[in-house]
Design a protein around this motif. Structure first.
Motif, PDB file in Angstrom:
ATOM      1  N   ASP A   8       0.837  -1.200   0.000  1.00  0.00           N
ATOM      2  CA  ASP A   8       0.000   0.000   0.000  1.00  0.00           C
ATOM      3  C   ASP A   8       0.872   1.252   0.000  1.00  0.00           C
ATOM      4  OD1 ASP A   8      -2.368  -1.449  -0.029  1.00  0.00           O
ATOM      5  OD2 ASP A   8      -2.557  -1.442   2.157  1.00  0.00           O
ATOM      6  N   LEU A   9       1.915   1.242   0.811  1.00  0.00           N
ATOM      7  CA  LEU A   9       2.814   2.388   0.861  1.00  0.00           C
ATOM      8  C   LEU A   9       3.577   2.536  -0.454  1.00  0.00           C
ATOM      9  CD1 LEU A   9       3.875   4.732   2.479  1.00  0.00           C
ATOM     10  CD2 LEU A   9       5.527   3.197   3.539  1.00  0.00           C
ATOM     11  N   LEU A  10       3.967   1.425  -1.053  1.00  0.00           N
ATOM     12  CA  LEU A  10       4.638   1.488  -2.357  1.00  0.00           C
ATOM     13  C   LEU A  10       3.723   2.093  -3.411  1.00  0.00           C
ATOM     14  CD1 LEU A  10       6.592  -1.868  -2.660  1.00  0.00           C
ATOM     15  CD2 LEU A  10       7.517   0.434  -2.474  1.00  0.00           C
ATOM     16  N   ARG A  11       2.462   1.718  -3.374  1.00  0.00           N
ATOM     17  CA  ARG A  11       1.486   2.263  -4.328  1.00  0.00           C
ATOM     18  C   ARG A  11       1.370   3.770  -4.148  1.00  0.00           C
ATOM     19  NH1 ARG A  11      -3.251   4.029  -3.699  1.00  0.00           N
ATOM     20  NH2 ARG A  11      -3.489   3.130  -1.634  1.00  0.00           N
ATOM     21  N   VAL A  12       1.301   4.216  -2.895  1.00  0.00           N
ATOM     22  CA  VAL A  12       1.195   5.644  -2.598  1.00  0.00           C
ATOM     23  C   VAL A  12       2.420   6.395  -3.122  1.00  0.00           C
ATOM     24  CG1 VAL A  12       1.240   7.317  -0.695  1.00  0.00           C
ATOM     25  CG2 VAL A  12      -0.357   5.399  -0.625  1.00  0.00           C
TER      26      VAL A  12
END
Length: 101
Positions: A8-12
């Motif tokens: 999720d953080l990578l996507r952000v």
């Protein structure tokens, strides 16, 4: 034990404008007006990206009169960095491991 990377953080952080915002905030705390000047993005677009970063816990806000300042939370990036370091360590330790077909 292999730790998984926070997808999720990578996507952000994978969005180019959000990554640019994070890079700018690593240098100093800035308000939306400063970020508009630095990035050339429209204020509404920038505000949407800042909301995503805030909800992901990447930035903190600080109200100052009619402005809102944004500050990077370095511990979030350090955590992600640690996850990648763990993956690299696991890969190094298992470099000779091969599953037979």
């Amino acid at each position: 034990m292999v730790m998984s990377v926070d997808t999720d953080l990578l996507r952000v952080l994978s969005d180019p404008l959000r990554l640019r915002i994070v890079t700018l905030l690593a240098r100093e705390t800035l308000c939306t007006t400063h970020l508009v000047e630095e990035t050339g993005a429209r204020q509404t677009n920038l505000s949407n990206h800042l909301k995503v970063l805030r909800e992901a816990g990447v930035v903190d806000t600080e109200p100052c009169g009619r402005f809102t300042y944004y500050r990077l939370r370095p511990e979030v990036l350090e955590s992600l960095s640690g996850q990648f370091a763990d993956l690299a360590s696991t890969a190094r330790a298992n470099a000779g491991t091969k599953r037979s077909c």
